[in-house]
Structures are given as structure tokens and as C-alpha cells.
Design an enzyme around this catalytic site. Structure first.
Site, PDB file in Angstrom:
ATOM      1  N   GLU A 189       0.828  -1.213   0.000  1.00 47.55           N
ATOM      2  CA  GLU A 189       0.000   0.000   0.000  1.00 47.55           C
ATOM      3  C   GLU A 189       0.858   1.257   0.000  1.00 47.55           C
ATOM      4  O   GLU A 189       0.560   2.230  -0.697  1.00 47.55           O
ATOM      5  CB  GLU A 189      -0.947   0.026   1.215  1.00 47.55           C
ATOM      6  CG  GLU A 189      -2.008  -1.059   1.212  1.00 47.55           C
ATOM      7  CD  GLU A 189      -3.099  -0.871   0.142  1.00 47.55           C
ATOM      8  OE1 GLU A 189      -3.094   0.157  -0.546  1.00 47.55           O
ATOM      9  OE2 GLU A 189      -3.919  -1.787  -0.003  1.00 47.55           O
ATOM     10  N   ARG A 217       0.688   3.764  -3.245  1.00 46.33           N
ATOM     11  CA  ARG A 217       0.078   5.089  -3.034  1.00 46.33           C
ATOM     12  C   ARG A 217       1.123   6.172  -2.810  1.00 46.33           C
ATOM     13  O   ARG A 217       1.089   7.220  -3.451  1.00 46.33           O
ATOM     14  CB  ARG A 217      -0.873   5.048  -1.842  1.00 46.33           C
ATOM     15  CG  ARG A 217      -1.981   4.031  -2.042  1.00 46.33           C
ATOM     16  CD  ARG A 217      -3.081   4.196  -1.030  1.00 46.33           C
ATOM     17  NE  ARG A 217      -3.810   2.948  -0.874  1.00 46.33           N
ATOM     18  CZ  ARG A 217      -5.065   2.863  -0.487  1.00 46.33           C
ATOM     19  NH1 ARG A 217      -5.747   3.929  -0.212  1.00 46.33           N
ATOM     20  NH2 ARG A 217      -5.651   1.692  -0.358  1.00 46.33           N
ATOM     21  N   ASP A 270      -4.559  -9.775  -8.506  1.00 46.19           N
ATOM     22  CA  ASP A 270      -4.767  -8.810  -9.595  1.00 46.19           C
ATOM     23  C   ASP A 270      -3.555  -8.074 -10.171  1.00 46.19           C
ATOM     24  O   ASP A 270      -3.135  -8.295 -11.308  1.00 46.19           O
ATOM     25  CB  ASP A 270      -5.849  -7.791  -9.203  1.00 46.19           C
ATOM     26  CG  ASP A 270      -5.675  -7.193  -7.798  1.00 46.19           C
ATOM     27  OD1 ASP A 270      -4.620  -7.407  -7.187  1.00 46.19           O
ATOM     28  OD2 ASP A 270      -6.599  -6.506  -7.324  1.00 46.19           O
ATOM     29  N   GLU A 281     -12.096   0.269 -10.491  1.00 46.53           N
ATOM     30  CA  GLU A 281     -11.734  -0.687 -11.548  1.00 46.53           C
ATOM     31  C   GLU A 281     -12.669  -0.686 -12.761  1.00 46.53           C
ATOM     32  O   GLU A 281     -12.216  -0.846 -13.897  1.00 46.53           O
ATOM     33  CB  GLU A 281     -11.648  -2.112 -10.974  1.00 46.53           C
ATOM     34  CG  GLU A 281     -10.493  -2.326  -9.992  1.00 46.53           C
ATOM     35  CD  GLU A 281     -10.723  -1.735  -8.610  1.00 46.53           C
ATOM     36  OE1 GLU A 281     -11.897  -1.433  -8.272  1.00 46.53           O
ATOM     37  OE2 GLU A 281      -9.747  -1.587  -7.847  1.00 46.53           O
ATOM     38  N   THR A 338      -0.690   0.745 -10.407  1.00 44.26           N
ATOM     39  CA  THR A 338      -1.989   0.158 -10.065  1.00 44.26           C
ATOM     40  C   THR A 338      -2.866   1.107  -9.253  1.00 44.26           C
ATOM     41  O   THR A 338      -4.039   0.850  -9.038  1.00 44.26           O
ATOM     42  CB  THR A 338      -1.803  -1.191  -9.333  1.00 44.26           C
ATOM     43  OG1 THR A 338      -3.047  -1.870  -9.331  1.00 44.26           O
ATOM     44  CG2 THR A 338      -1.308  -0.990  -7.910  1.00 44.26           C
TER      45      THR A 338
HETATM   46  C1  DMJ Z   1      -6.275   0.460  -5.193  1.00 40.41           C
HETATM   47  O1  DMJ Z   1      -5.552   0.761  -4.060  1.00 40.41           O
HETATM   48  C2  DMJ Z   1      -5.432  -0.194  -6.247  1.00 40.41           C
HETATM   49  O2  DMJ Z   1      -6.100  -0.121  -7.453  1.00 40.41           O
HETATM   50  C3  DMJ Z   1      -5.113  -1.622  -5.937  1.00 40.41           C
HETATM   51  O3  DMJ Z   1      -4.405  -2.249  -6.968  1.00 40.41           O
HETATM   52  C4  DMJ Z   1      -6.367  -2.396  -5.687  1.00 40.41           C
HETATM   53  N1  DMJ Z   1      -7.341  -1.741  -4.892  1.00 40.41           N
HETATM   54  C5  DMJ Z   1      -7.476  -0.338  -4.787  1.00 40.41           C
HETATM   55  C6  DMJ Z   1      -8.722   0.248  -5.392  1.00 40.41           C
HETATM   56  O4  DMJ Z   1      -9.812  -0.535  -5.427  1.00 40.41           O
END
Ligand code: DMJ
Length: 629
Positions: free
Chosen positions: A256, A260, A389, A523, A609
Site C-alpha cells: 500500500e 500510493r 490482480d 476498476e 496500479t
Molecule cells: C487500489 O488501491 C489499487 O487499485 C489496488 O491495486 C487495488 N485496490 C485499490 C482500489 O480498489
């Protein structure tokens, strides 16, 4: 090592250091007089010498244009032809600028002279201390954070143009207004906290970030920039400079924090050129390196930033690390090597590949759990949603971000996609394509909201697939987009559930109470954005607009935007959290859905992501991390 060149963008490390340090008050006064006389002379020249302004316009107007260009819209740089036709205008601008500069210089000098002797002493002490610190650190050709000088070049498309057609323009403006509401509310009620509680109007802390603060600020930086909300961007930058701190005795989620914070800082650097973001990204990256101290080099999920001690989630199968977590560091770490000149980052993520390459994959699939001590798989659970994912996403994007030189990443991605298609993709009786989950060989006919990103990923990769598969992969991507749209359309509030099922007589509907919530996730919209870029089929913009209306109707509250507890209920029950990814991803992808394709064009950028755009590392050697042994 990256070329040692002077940076065109440097942030003033501390305003105090801007004042000269070794002059006494009287000397300053003399300097002021000389400076004022010089400015007055310049003025005289402009007013009294014939046509002198034309002479100056080449110098002053040019530099003024460069200055604006670096800060606001680099693409909207008017061409030289139109600049010439606007000569008169330019002359006036030159005069106005000189006048303004003059006034500014006088004000600054006045301010210095008005300083009390003790304040001036303080300034001098501060600067002396800084010089001493830099000397003792033995810095030569490196800045105070031991970083090599790198030449900053802004990649194309950091800001966009107004769309030509009125409806798209209005919709895009609406999304910017949503961003403003989300940001202003956070600023008003939760400034400095990780997230906002929009109903109770207070800060919200998630233990994913330990005691690191400001997740929403860092996650939102690039969205503010691309939406040209520059005042807000500057306030956020100032907060990062003064308050963003990683020196704490607290445990964080490596994944995370990477997607982020590291991702957000890297994007902010590439968009704006501000050194503070490069410094902070590298500083944080270095703090994450101890997570790789395991027998295999597969990193821990959790890390104490002070002690450097790591561990895994207690719930993860047999002490395993998670595929989507250790597999989602690659893009950011390659950039960290490039920006720091330190090859460790790249080596660490390339080693993850090596470990994976040695393992057998059941049916070509990657289980979600891997033990970092033994290097063996844990439970054979496979998912393209939660826990799996973004590992797949990063294989494809590693190849794209390497300017298509990372052939290994490419092969791993297309092989994995083939295994997913064969083993996990199914069609419902009414013809909806979905991606199921795999538990030790048995299929669970459930698709998560998280899995909906796969439509966008498959579309993004279709072009690089063998020629006979490109069309097929685009079809798969379109089918997944349709299924995910159905999961929204079949709810009462027109926003999708956390997971939906294809069993017990239902299709694309959540059947369990604990899967009916919506937490402002991106998503589905992410997939619409990719599909729009590749097909220009208007239905994707329409679907995106449906989501905007639902967000406005059910998630918007006076204090921001909130997630929902049950999308099948007739009226919304708010969960009172405005997730930071709502600003980083959901609103950014919506904005790009209604923008032209040359805004953050795919030929130059890949999105991490968390939707943080990172530039493609060009084949050109100067743009690559140090060679990995
Ligand atoms: C985000 O923090 C990122 O997209 C992560 O890869 C998956 N989940 C959340 C959003 O849903």
C-alpha cells in the site's frame, strides 16, 4: 549512473536560505541602492530608446514564456508564428513584467531591511549550519539527499486541452468539480490525516500506513496536476515538503505504501519536475528495502519502518507473502533506481522474477500465496481479483514501461493470460463473460469488483499479442467491460457490489450481504477508460456518465464522497469513508475518459496500479536504471 547535469527545476530547500548571509545591514542597503538604480535605468531605456522593447522581447518574453510553460500547460505552448503576430501585445507584457519584477525586488529588499537584527542573525546561523552539514556529508555533485543530479524532462501530455464537443467538455468540467468537492472537504475536515470521514466530517486513519500521514494528499497530487488545479497542487506540495515524514516506529503495508506513496510521489515528480518529490520517493523507497531481507528475497507484507523488521499477514496461508503485494513493486522500483542511481531497487524486483521462474505453476497459474522462507507456494488459490490482480497488470506494464525491451515480462504476461483464459474465464448462460476464482482446482463462480480492472488490462495488452490474438483479446476485454457494467446496472443504486456471482440462478449479482458494499472503487471506470481510448465506442463514455450520476446522487454528501453499505438497498447507507483512491484513481480515470487521447498518452505513460502515471523508460541508456547483474 544517470548523467550529471544541472536541474532546470529545483525547489528552494528553505526560504530562509534565499537571503544573502554574509552581508551586514549597511552593505545590504548599498546593494539595494545599486539594484534600484539598475532597474530604473532599464525602465528609462524602455521608455526613451526607440524600439528598445523589441530588442528586449527576444530575451524577456522568451524567458517569461518558458517560465509559464514549465508550470502550467506545457503542451499549449503557442508557436513562434503566432507569437510574432502578437508583437504589440508582447511589448506590453514585457513592460508589465519588468514593472512587476521591479516592485517585487523593492518589496523583497524592504522586507530584508525591516528584519530585526536578531532575525538576520538567525538567518545567517541557519545558512552556516546548512553549509557545514553539506560539507560534513561530503557532497560533491550530489544534493543534500545523496541523489545524483538528473536531467528533468517533462514527458508529453501532462495536461490536456478542452474537448471540442460541448457535451464532453461539460462532463469533464463536472468531474473536475467533483474532485474539487472531494479535495476541499478533505482539506477542511481532515487535513493531514490519511483519509476523510465525509459524514462525521473528521479524519480517518487506516493502519495500512502505520503512522505515516497524508495518504489522500500524496495520492491526489497527480490528479490535481492533470486537472490543472495548481493552487491546490501547490498547497499539497508545501505539505509534503514540511510534513511528510517516514521516520517512525510503526508497521506499514509495503504494498500500500509503495503504490500510493512511492507511486504518488514519483508521478508528482514526473509531472511537475519538483525535486522534493524525487527526494521523498527515494527516501521512502530506501525505507522499504529491508522488507526484502528474507531467505528468498520475496519481501514481507508488513514492515516496521524504524527497526526494518518484517513479517507477513497473520491470516495468510502458512506465513506466506501475497502475489498481488510482492508482485506490485516492479514499476515503482525500476523508477527508483533510475532516479536514485541505486541499482538495488531494480535488483530486488528482478530477483522476484527469478524466484517465480524456478517454480512450477499449476496449469500455468500463479497461486496467491508464496512462502518467503521456503520459496514454495502456499495454498493453491488463484485470483485475478483480490490477492492476485496487480501482479498480472505489472507483468504487462513492466514490458510496456521498458519501451518493450523487457521480453521476459512480456512472455510471462501473455502466458499467464492464456492460462487465465483457459482455466478461469467462463460464460454465463445468458452470455456474460466473467473471470472466476480457482481454489485447488475447483472454480468459485464469483467475480470481484477488483477483477473488473482486467478489461482494461487485456485491452492494453491486445496490441502486443501475436497478430492472430489481438482481435480476440479486444473482444474479451469488451466482454468483461460489459459484464462489469451489468454488475452496476443490476443494482438499485447503479453502482457495483464488491463481488458478484454466477451461480444459484443469478448472474452478475451479489448474493451475500457482506459482498454488497461499494467503496468508491475505480476498476470498472478504469476499464471504461481503456476501452474508450482503444475503440472510441461512445457507450463507454455513456457508462462512465451513468456512474458519475450515481456517485453524485448516492455518494455525495456535504462533507465529501462516501462509500455505500448496500448497493441493492433502495436508499443509500453511507460507510463514512472517502478512500484516497477515489481521488487518485476513480476521479482521474473519469476525467481521462472525457479527455482527448493525447492527455497522458499511452505511448509515453503507463499507470501504476493506483493510477499514478509513470513515464516509459526509453531504450536510450540515460533513461534506464543501472544494469542489473
Ligand atoms: C487500489 O488501491 C489499487 O487499485 C489496488 O491495486 C487495488 N485496490 C485499490 C482500489 O480498489
Amino acid at each position: 549512473m544517470p548523467v550529471a547535469t544541472l536541474l532546470p527545476f529545483t525547489t528552494t530547500p528553505n526560504r530562509k536560505s534565499a537571503s544573502p548571509t554574509s552581508f551586514r545591514l549597511t552593505e545590504k542597503f548599498i546593494l539595494l541602492l545599486v539594484f534600484s538604480a539598475f532597474i530604473t535605468l532599464c525602465f528609462g531605456a524602455i521608455f526613451f530608446l526607440p524600439d528598445s522593447s523589441k530588442l528586449l522581447s527576444g530575451v524577456f518574453f522568451h524567458s517569461a514564456a518558458v517560465e509559464t510553460n514549465t508550470r502550467t500547460n506545457p503542451e499549449s505552448n503557442s508557436d513562434s508564428g503566432s507569437a510574432a503576430s502578437n508583437n504589440n501585445n508582447n511589448d506590453e507584457k514585457v513592460l508589465a513584467k519588468i514593472r512587476k519584477d521591479h516592485e517585487k525586488a523593492l518589496l523583497e529588499a524592504k522586507d530584508t531591511l525591516q528584519k530585526r537584527p536578531d532575525e538576520i542573525k538567525q538567518d545567517i546561523l541557519f545558512d552556516k549550519e546548512k553549509v557545514a552539514q553539506e560539507k560534513s556529508a561530503g557532497l560533491g555533485g550530489k544534493d543534500a539527499n545523496h541523489l545524483p543530479m538528473v536531467e528533468y524532462q517533462r514527458p508529453p501530455g501532462t495536461t490536456g486541452r478542452e474537448p471540442v464537443d460541448a457535451e464532453t467538455r461539460e462532463r469533464r468540467a463536472k468531474i473536475k468539480e467533483m474532485m474539487k468537492h472531494a479535495w476541499d472537504s478533505y482539506r477542511r475536515y481532515a487535513w493531514g490525516s490519511n483519509e476523510l470521514r465525509p459524514v462525521s466530517k473528521q479524519g480517518h486513519s487506516s493502519n495500512l500506513f502505520g503512522s505515516i500521514k497524508g495518504a489522500t494528499i500524496v495520492d491526489a497530487l497527480d490528479t490535481l496536476y492533470i486537472m490543472e488545479m495548481f493552487e491546490e497542487f501547490d498547497v499539497a506540495t508545501d505539505w509534503v515538503e514540511k510534513n511528510l515524514d517516514f521516520n517512525m516506529n510503526a508497521e506499514v503495508s509495503v504494498f500500500e505504501v509503495n503504490i500510493r506513496f512511492v507511486g504518488g510521489l514519483l508521478s508528482a515528480y514526473y509531472l511537475s519536475g519538483k525535486e522534493v518529490f524525487r527526494r521523498k520517493a527515494v527516501e521512502l523507497g530506501e525505507k522499504l528495502l529491508p522488507a526484502f531481507k528474507t531467505p528468498t528475497g520475496i519481501p514481507w507484507a508488513l514492515l516496521n519502518l524504524k527497526s526494518g523488521i518484517g513479517r507477513n499477514w497473520p491470516w495468510a496461508s502458512g506465513g506466506s507473502s501475497i502475489l498481488a503485494e510482492y508482485g506490485t513493486l516492479h514499476l515503482e522500483f525500476m523508477h527508483l533506481s533510475k532516479l536514485s542511481g541505486n541499482p538495488d531497487f531494480a535488483q530486488k524486483v528482478m530477483n522476484i522474477r527469478k524466484v517465480l521462474n524456478r517454480l512450477d505453476k499449476p496449469q500455468g497459474l500463479y497461486p496467491n500465496y508464496l512462502n518467503p522462507n521456503s520459496g514454495q507456494w502456499g495454498q493453491h488459490h488463484v485470483s485475478v481479483g483480490g490477492l492476485g490482480d496487480s501482479f498480472y497488470e505489472y507483468l504487462l506494464k513492466a514490458w510496456l514501461m521498458s519501451d518493450k525491451t523487457d521480453e521476459e515480462g512480456k512472455k510471462l504476461y501473455y502466458d499467464a493470460l492464456q492460462a487465465i483464459e483457459t482455466n478461469l474465464m467462463r460464460k454465463s448462460s445468458s452470455g456474460l463473460t466473467y473471470i472466476a476464482e480457482w481454489k485447488g482446482g475447483l472454480l468459485e463462480h464469483k467475480m470481484g469488483h477488483l477483477t473488473c480492472f482486467a478489461g482494461g488490462m487485456i485491452a492494453l495488452g491486445a496490441d502486443g499479442a501475436p497478430t492472430d490474438k489481438t482481435g480476440h483479446q479486444m473482444e474479451l476485454a469488451a466482454e468483461i467491460a460489459r459484464t462489469c457494467h451489468e454488475s452496476y446496472a443490476r443494482t438499485a443504486l447503479k453502482l457495483g457490489p464488491e463481488a458478484f456471482r454466477f451461480d444459484g440462478g443469478v448472474e452478475a449479482i451479489a448474493t451475500r450481504q457482506n459482498e454488497k458494499y461499494f467503496i468508491l472503487r475505480p476498476e470498472v471506470i478504469e476499464t471504461y477508460m481503456y476501452m474508450w481510448r482503444f475503440t472510441h465506442d461512445p457507450k463507454y463514455r455513456e457508462w462512465g456518465w451513468e456512474a458519475v450520476q450515481a456517485l453524485e446522487q448516492h455518494c455525495k454528501v456535504e462533507g465529501g464522497y462516501s462509500g455505500l453499505r448496500d448497493v441493492y438497498a433502495s436508499s443509500p447507507s453511507h460507510d463514512d469513508v472517502q478512500q484516497s483512491f477515489y481521488l487518485a484513481e476513480t476521479l482521474k480515470y473519469l476525467y481521462l475518459l472525457f479527455s482527448d487521447d493525447d492527455h497522458l498518452p499511452f505511448e509515453h505513460w503507463v499507470f501504476n496500479t493506483e493510477a499514478h502515471p509513470l513515464p516509459i523508460l526509453r531504450r536510450d541508456k540515460t533513461d534506464r536504471p543501472n544494469e542489473v547483474e
